[in-house]
Design a protein around this motif. Structure first.
Motif, PDB file in Angstrom:
ATOM      1  N   CYS A 126       0.827  -1.052  -0.013  1.00 45.92           N
ATOM      2  CA  CYS A 126       0.018  -0.176   0.074  1.00 45.92           C
ATOM      3  C   CYS A 126       0.738   1.189  -0.044  1.00 45.92           C
ATOM      4  O   CYS A 126       1.792   1.438   0.950  1.00 45.92           O
ATOM      5  CB  CYS A 126      -0.847   0.080   1.410  1.00 45.92           C
ATOM      6  SG  CYS A 126      -1.696   1.605   1.495  1.00 45.92           S
ATOM      7  N   PRO A 127       0.576   2.326  -0.929  1.00 46.62           N
ATOM      8  CA  PRO A 127       1.635   3.284  -1.170  1.00 46.62           C
ATOM      9  C   PRO A 127       1.487   4.249   0.222  1.00 46.62           C
ATOM     10  O   PRO A 127       2.442   4.870   0.426  1.00 46.62           O
ATOM     11  CB  PRO A 127       1.154   4.091  -2.065  1.00 46.62           C
ATOM     12  CG  PRO A 127      -0.270   3.532  -2.685  1.00 46.62           C
ATOM     13  CD  PRO A 127      -0.234   2.134  -2.142  1.00 46.62           C
ATOM     14  N   TYR A 128       0.007   4.265   0.814  1.00 46.88           N
ATOM     15  CA  TYR A 128       0.028   5.384   1.771  1.00 46.88           C
ATOM     16  C   TYR A 128       0.872   4.754   3.219  1.00 46.88           C
ATOM     17  O   TYR A 128       1.468   5.521   3.673  1.00 46.88           O
ATOM     18  CB  TYR A 128      -1.478   5.339   2.265  1.00 46.88           C
ATOM     19  CG  TYR A 128      -1.682   6.299   3.442  1.00 46.88           C
ATOM     20  CD1 TYR A 128      -1.640   7.729   3.449  1.00 46.88           C
ATOM     21  CD2 TYR A 128      -1.737   5.786   4.942  1.00 46.88           C
ATOM     22  CE1 TYR A 128      -1.570   8.255   4.762  1.00 46.88           C
ATOM     23  CE2 TYR A 128      -1.868   6.439   5.994  1.00 46.88           C
ATOM     24  CZ  TYR A 128      -1.650   7.801   5.902  1.00 46.88           C
ATOM     25  OH  TYR A 128      -1.835   8.410   6.882  1.00 46.88           O
ATOM     26  N   ASN A 129       0.921   3.391   3.246  1.00 49.68           N
ATOM     27  CA  ASN A 129       1.609   2.952   4.456  1.00 49.68           C
ATOM     28  C   ASN A 129       2.861   2.982   4.105  1.00 49.68           C
ATOM     29  O   ASN A 129       3.847   3.271   4.880  1.00 49.68           O
ATOM     30  CB  ASN A 129       0.980   1.511   4.803  1.00 49.68           C
ATOM     31  CG  ASN A 129      -0.370   1.517   5.342  1.00 49.68           C
ATOM     32  OD1 ASN A 129      -0.260   1.658   6.630  1.00 49.68           O
ATOM     33  ND2 ASN A 129      -1.451   1.317   4.698  1.00 49.68           N
ATOM     34  N   LEU A 130       3.403   2.720   2.858  1.00 48.19           N
ATOM     35  CA  LEU A 130       4.680   2.852   2.450  1.00 48.19           C
ATOM     36  C   LEU A 130       5.306   4.110   2.893  1.00 48.19           C
ATOM     37  O   LEU A 130       6.469   4.618   3.325  1.00 48.19           O
ATOM     38  CB  LEU A 130       5.198   2.470   0.767  1.00 48.19           C
ATOM     39  CG  LEU A 130       5.181   1.116   0.736  1.00 48.19           C
ATOM     40  CD1 LEU A 130       5.109   1.014  -0.929  1.00 48.19           C
ATOM     41  CD2 LEU A 130       6.263   0.362   1.120  1.00 48.19           C
ATOM     42  N   THR A 187      -0.492  -4.829   3.180  1.00 46.16           N
ATOM     43  CA  THR A 187      -0.626  -5.588   2.018  1.00 46.16           C
ATOM     44  C   THR A 187      -1.501  -4.970   1.318  1.00 46.16           C
ATOM     45  O   THR A 187      -2.244  -3.838   1.839  1.00 46.16           O
ATOM     46  CB  THR A 187      -1.196  -7.046   2.253  1.00 46.16           C
ATOM     47  OG1 THR A 187      -2.386  -6.967   3.157  1.00 46.16           O
ATOM     48  CG2 THR A 187      -0.285  -7.874   2.765  1.00 46.16           C
ATOM     49  N   ILE A 188      -2.012  -5.260   0.080  1.00 47.76           N
ATOM     50  CA  ILE A 188      -2.995  -4.360  -0.712  1.00 47.76           C
ATOM     51  C   ILE A 188      -4.589  -5.217  -0.795  1.00 47.76           C
ATOM     52  O   ILE A 188      -4.546  -6.345  -0.668  1.00 47.76           O
ATOM     53  CB  ILE A 188      -2.584  -4.165  -2.171  1.00 47.76           C
ATOM     54  CG1 ILE A 188      -2.259  -5.350  -2.740  1.00 47.76           C
ATOM     55  CG2 ILE A 188      -1.410  -3.287  -2.022  1.00 47.76           C
ATOM     56  CD1 ILE A 188      -2.724  -5.589  -4.141  1.00 47.76           C
ATOM     57  N   ASP A 189      -5.303  -4.364  -1.108  1.00 52.12           N
ATOM     58  CA  ASP A 189      -6.677  -4.858  -1.512  1.00 52.12           C
ATOM     59  C   ASP A 189      -6.880  -4.682  -3.162  1.00 52.12           C
ATOM     60  O   ASP A 189      -7.017  -3.257  -3.289  1.00 52.12           O
ATOM     61  CB  ASP A 189      -7.868  -4.205  -0.617  1.00 52.12           C
ATOM     62  CG  ASP A 189      -9.247  -4.702  -1.096  1.00 52.12           C
ATOM     63  OD1 ASP A 189      -9.400  -5.129  -2.370  1.00 52.12           O
ATOM     64  OD2 ASP A 189     -10.075  -4.437  -0.469  1.00 52.12           O
TER      65      ASP A 189
END
Length: 160
Positions: free
Chosen positions: A94-98, A105-107
């Protein structure tokens, strides 16, 4: 009696041969799943349809160690001709969390296209990366460009 014993021996041999092949088959399928990106959604669909569509293992390509599935031959051909135009910037993160220095992980159904880049966000009962991304931008705390820059910088640090 000898024919019966030979048939039993042949049956046992066949069963053992099949059983010895199962681990290799399972390992091969596990390797495919481990590399499968976007949970089987086609990256081309995000751009062409405006939403994710499940692809098929009948139409697949590998790019940068990730296996992508497509809805048909036309999507696969488009991807193969220019994978950088369709592959997500962060296929598993996830780019926000990065941008915050975390790996999540992504959805693959929670996405946004920014400057032609497919971004896939985390979503759980506790957090929604896309919502947090948008809130950060709308509150003028940070620009989208800066969030993306931070995500890319942290991606390299956290990847290794």
């Amino acid at each position: 009696m000898i024919n019966h014993d030979l048939r039993v021996a042949a049956t046992i041999f066949t069963i053992l041969a099949l059983m010895s092949a199962l681990p290799a088959y399972a390992a091969e399928n596990e390797a495919i799943r481990a590399q499968l990106a976007l949970e089987g959604y086609s990256p081309v669909s995000y751009y062409e349809q405006g939403h994710p569509e499940k692809g098929s293992r009948d139409h697949q390509s590998t790019y940068q160690g990730n296996v992508y599935w497509f809805t048909g031959a036309a999507q696969k051909d488009a991807f193969d001709a220019n994978p950088t135009a369709y592959a997500p910037s962060f296929p598993r993160s996830c780019p926000y969390n990065l941008a915050q220095g975390r790996l999540e992980t992504i959805d693959p159904t929670n996405f946004k296209i920014v400057d032609g880049q497919l971004l896939l966000f985390h979503r759980s009962t506790e957090r929604d990366g896309l919502r947090q991304w948008e809130e950060s931008i709308s509150s003028s705390r940070i620009t989208e460009k800066e969030l993306l820059r931070r995500a890319k910088g942290n991606f390299l640090d956290l990847k290794f």
